[in-house]
Scaffold this motif. Structure first.
Motif, PDB file in Angstrom:
ATOM      1  N   THR A 294       0.889  -1.257   0.041  1.00 38.39           N
ATOM      2  CA  THR A 294      -0.028   0.144   0.065  1.00 38.39           C
ATOM      3  C   THR A 294       0.702   1.201   0.161  1.00 38.39           C
ATOM      4  O   THR A 294       1.639   1.299   0.783  1.00 38.39           O
ATOM      5  N   ALA A 295       0.796   2.317  -0.635  1.00 38.79           N
ATOM      6  CA  ALA A 295       1.332   3.499  -1.085  1.00 38.79           C
ATOM      7  C   ALA A 295       0.515   4.588  -0.975  1.00 38.79           C
ATOM      8  O   ALA A 295      -0.508   4.662  -1.123  1.00 38.79           O
ATOM      9  N   PHE A 296       0.767   5.762  -0.199  1.00 41.42           N
ATOM     10  CA  PHE A 296       0.068   7.017  -0.093  1.00 41.42           C
ATOM     11  C   PHE A 296       0.882   7.990  -1.142  1.00 41.42           C
ATOM     12  O   PHE A 296       1.987   8.218  -0.747  1.00 41.42           O
ATOM     13  N   PHE A 297       0.146   8.545  -1.923  1.00 41.70           N
ATOM     14  CA  PHE A 297       0.699   9.233  -2.956  1.00 41.70           C
ATOM     15  C   PHE A 297       0.196  10.707  -2.429  1.00 41.70           C
ATOM     16  O   PHE A 297      -0.910  10.954  -2.283  1.00 41.70           O
ATOM     17  N   LEU A 298       1.085  11.748  -2.144  1.00 42.15           N
ATOM     18  CA  LEU A 298       0.571  12.832  -1.256  1.00 42.15           C
ATOM     19  C   LEU A 298       0.352  13.705  -2.460  1.00 42.15           C
ATOM     20  O   LEU A 298      -0.844  14.328  -2.156  1.00 42.15           O
TER      21      LEU A 298
ATOM     22  N   GLU B  39       0.856  -2.547  -4.599  1.00 40.50           N
ATOM     23  CA  GLU B  39      -0.200  -3.155  -5.314  1.00 40.50           C
ATOM     24  C   GLU B  39      -1.360  -1.917  -5.565  1.00 40.50           C
ATOM     25  O   GLU B  39      -2.224  -1.968  -6.353  1.00 40.50           O
ATOM     26  N   ARG B  40      -1.407  -1.262  -4.545  1.00 41.00           N
ATOM     27  CA  ARG B  40      -2.486  -0.155  -4.397  1.00 41.00           C
ATOM     28  C   ARG B  40      -1.895   1.123  -4.112  1.00 41.00           C
ATOM     29  O   ARG B  40      -1.071   1.127  -3.106  1.00 41.00           O
ATOM     30  N   ILE B  41      -2.364   2.178  -4.591  1.00 41.35           N
ATOM     31  CA  ILE B  41      -2.290   3.657  -4.224  1.00 41.35           C
ATOM     32  C   ILE B  41      -3.343   4.401  -3.639  1.00 41.35           C
ATOM     33  O   ILE B  41      -4.493   4.200  -4.430  1.00 41.35           O
TER      34      ILE B  41
ATOM     35  N   LEU C  75      -2.391   9.587 -22.317  1.00 40.31           N
ATOM     36  CA  LEU C  75      -0.859   8.913 -22.487  1.00 40.31           C
ATOM     37  C   LEU C  75      -0.939   7.540 -23.049  1.00 40.31           C
ATOM     38  O   LEU C  75       0.198   7.219 -23.498  1.00 40.31           O
ATOM     39  N   GLY C  76      -2.018   6.574 -23.016  1.00 40.85           N
ATOM     40  CA  GLY C  76      -1.911   5.388 -23.464  1.00 40.85           C
ATOM     41  C   GLY C  76      -0.982   4.413 -22.579  1.00 40.85           C
ATOM     42  O   GLY C  76      -0.591   3.302 -22.990  1.00 40.85           O
ATOM     43  N   ILE C  77      -0.932   4.804 -21.414  1.00 41.60           N
ATOM     44  CA  ILE C  77      -0.077   4.156 -20.471  1.00 41.60           C
ATOM     45  C   ILE C  77      -1.034   3.231 -19.435  1.00 41.60           C
ATOM     46  O   ILE C  77      -2.237   3.881 -18.754  1.00 41.60           O
ATOM     47  N   GLU C  78      -0.612   2.050 -19.413  1.00 41.21           N
ATOM     48  CA  GLU C  78      -1.309   0.897 -18.544  1.00 41.21           C
ATOM     49  C   GLU C  78      -0.553   0.524 -17.366  1.00 41.21           C
ATOM     50  O   GLU C  78       0.734   0.550 -17.288  1.00 41.21           O
ATOM     51  N   HIS C  79      -1.160   0.520 -16.248  1.00 45.13           N
ATOM     52  CA  HIS C  79      -0.400   0.065 -15.330  1.00 45.13           C
ATOM     53  C   HIS C  79      -1.268  -0.896 -14.295  1.00 45.13           C
ATOM     54  O   HIS C  79      -2.429  -0.933 -14.552  1.00 45.13           O
ATOM     55  N   GLU C  80      -0.734  -1.677 -13.434  1.00 43.17           N
ATOM     56  CA  GLU C  80      -1.340  -2.715 -12.599  1.00 43.17           C
ATOM     57  C   GLU C  80      -1.959  -2.226 -11.164  1.00 43.17           C
ATOM     58  O   GLU C  80      -2.323  -3.015 -10.532  1.00 43.17           O
ATOM     59  N   PHE C  81      -1.756  -1.113 -10.880  1.00 43.44           N
ATOM     60  CA  PHE C  81      -2.122  -0.764  -9.540  1.00 43.44           C
ATOM     61  C   PHE C  81      -3.795  -0.407  -9.479  1.00 43.44           C
ATOM     62  O   PHE C  81      -4.163   0.139 -10.439  1.00 43.44           O
TER      63      PHE C  81
END
Length: 407
Positions: A157-161, A229-231, A250-256
């Motif tokens: 788990t991440a905290f994006f400020l 895994e989760r933000i 942007l055409g960017i894929e991610h798994e989060f």
């Protein structure tokens, strides 16, 4: 004349589907920029009519483009026009794509060049040293080591400020509150600290899609290295970037898994993490639905459910609330382009807030909270502006040094 980005996304037809009903000008909530300017081109209808006239060559480019450019960039991207549109025109996406085309035409407002230069140099829109993303305010936290020990550690788990919540005193209170809430309920998490770059929202909102890719890819790589895994993030603008616009523009894929702060707190509430709240804190509040959280993402019930389950909190709705909530004026990078215009839009918000018999206006958006915190006193209001996370922390009996200093 055609707008290539609109054509690429199949949205050029919308200039011809506009019904010219004027709901986006006079409907409940509707367009704040039109309410202030009272000029047709600043409404959704007006922008579509000029775009249509350019496509049909009924007006010359040198006559139509400058005014259309000013109206497209003189917008908070609040989605009020989109919410009330009778033919479901996706105005916000259209405006962002048109901003990209204006950039390619060499018609980007020069103020945005300055903002981009700041971002390029500092990797944050506030122009502050990256080392201060946590260390610049960690001394306010009762246990500074608790914060610093979470920087760059491996965790799912991440905290994006986000930039505002890293460098501006009022939104920082929500970052401290969130960290203290997580500590109290024994939820582990990681933060990137100085390795966290801006999410790229200022660039995507202004049409610089290529410029935004570097920021997105940097943060994605750093989180992958930490096994995230989760933000979750308290900033709905950051949430929108991660959850939708990296893919869409942007055409960017991610798994989060991306979780908005108010939704994250509601999940904690539903799991029993906030049971046995024993604080004596009481407050009568109203709630401001930030545009990115509300109209642009649909998070209306989550913050209200949390607030309704805090024992000492009494909620009174604004006259214009939920999908009809007035924009506070801080969105769409308008403050960087025309701050006086943004302030005029905020006056509408303050008038709405002043109609309530409350002490505090709460929001789950750091930019909204910060802008209202500055503007409420300027308008002669005695009401305070606080983040949802701060209200939760106070209801849990949590206190820290910077809280009273800021408020």
């Amino acid at each position: 004349m055609e707008f290539p980005s609109l054509k690429k996304h199949g949205l050029d037809i919308n200039a011809f589907t506009c019904a010219q009903c004027s709901f986006c000008q006079v409907g409940h909530g509707a367009c704040p920029t039109y309410k202030v300017k009272r000029v047709d081109s600043y409404s959704g209808k007006g922008k579509m009519l000029i775009t249509r006239a350019l496509a049909q060559k009924r007006i010359k480019e040198k006559e139509g483009l400058p005014g259309l450019r000013d109206a497209i960039f003189g917008c908070t991207l609040c989605g009020g026009c989109e919410e009330i549109c009778q033919v479901d025109i996706p105005f916000v996406k259209i405006y962002q794509l048109m901003r990209s085309d204006f950039k390619d035409l060499g018609m980007w407002p020069e103020e945005l060049e300055d903002a981009k230069a700041t971002l390029t140099k500092s990797r944050n829109i506030q122009g502050q040293p990256q080392m201060d993303r946590i260390e610049g305010w960690s001394y306010w936290h009762p246990d500074e080591d608790y914060l610093l020990d979470r920087e760059g550690v491996k965790n799912k788990t991440a905290f994006f400020l986000g930039c505002a919540s890293s460098f501006k005193a009022v939104p920082i209170q929500a970052s401290i509150a969130t960290a203290m809430i997580m500590e109290k309920i024994d939820e582990e998490f990681t933060m990137l600290g100085e390795e966290e770059w801006c999410c790229g929202a200022p660039l995507i909102m202004t049409g610089d899609f290529e410029g935004a890719k570097e920021y997105a890819m940097h943060n994605i790589q750093k989180y992958q290295e930490l096994g995230v895994e989760r933000i979750f993030t308290n900033c709905p603008g950051c949430y929108k970037m991660w959850a939708h616009e990296y893919h869409e523009f942007l055409g960017i894929e991610h798994e989060f898994e991306i979780i908005y702060g108010a939704d994250f707190f509601m999940r904690l509430l539903d799991s029993g993490k906030f049971n046995n709240i024993s604080s004596d804190y009481e407050a009568t509040i109203t709630f401001h639905d930030g545009c990115d959280a509300g109209r642009n993402a649909g998070f209306y019930e989550e913050p209200r459910k949390v607030l309704e389950n805090l024992p000492g909190i009494t909620l009174e709705e604004l006259p214009h609330n939920k999908e009809n909530c007035y924009c506070c004026g801080s969105g769409g990078v308008l403050r960087a382009i025309d701050n006086e215009f943004a302030l005029s839009i905020n006056h509408l918000k303050v008038e709405d807030i002043e109609q309530t018999n409350t002490e505090i206006v709460v929001s789950a958006c750091p930019s909204c909270v910060d802008f209202m915190h500055n503007q409420l006193p300027s308008a002669g209001s005695e009401k305070a502006s606080m983040d949802l996370a701060v209200i939760i922390a106070k209801s849990l009996g949590l206190e820290w040094d910077g809280l009273d200093e800021v408020y």
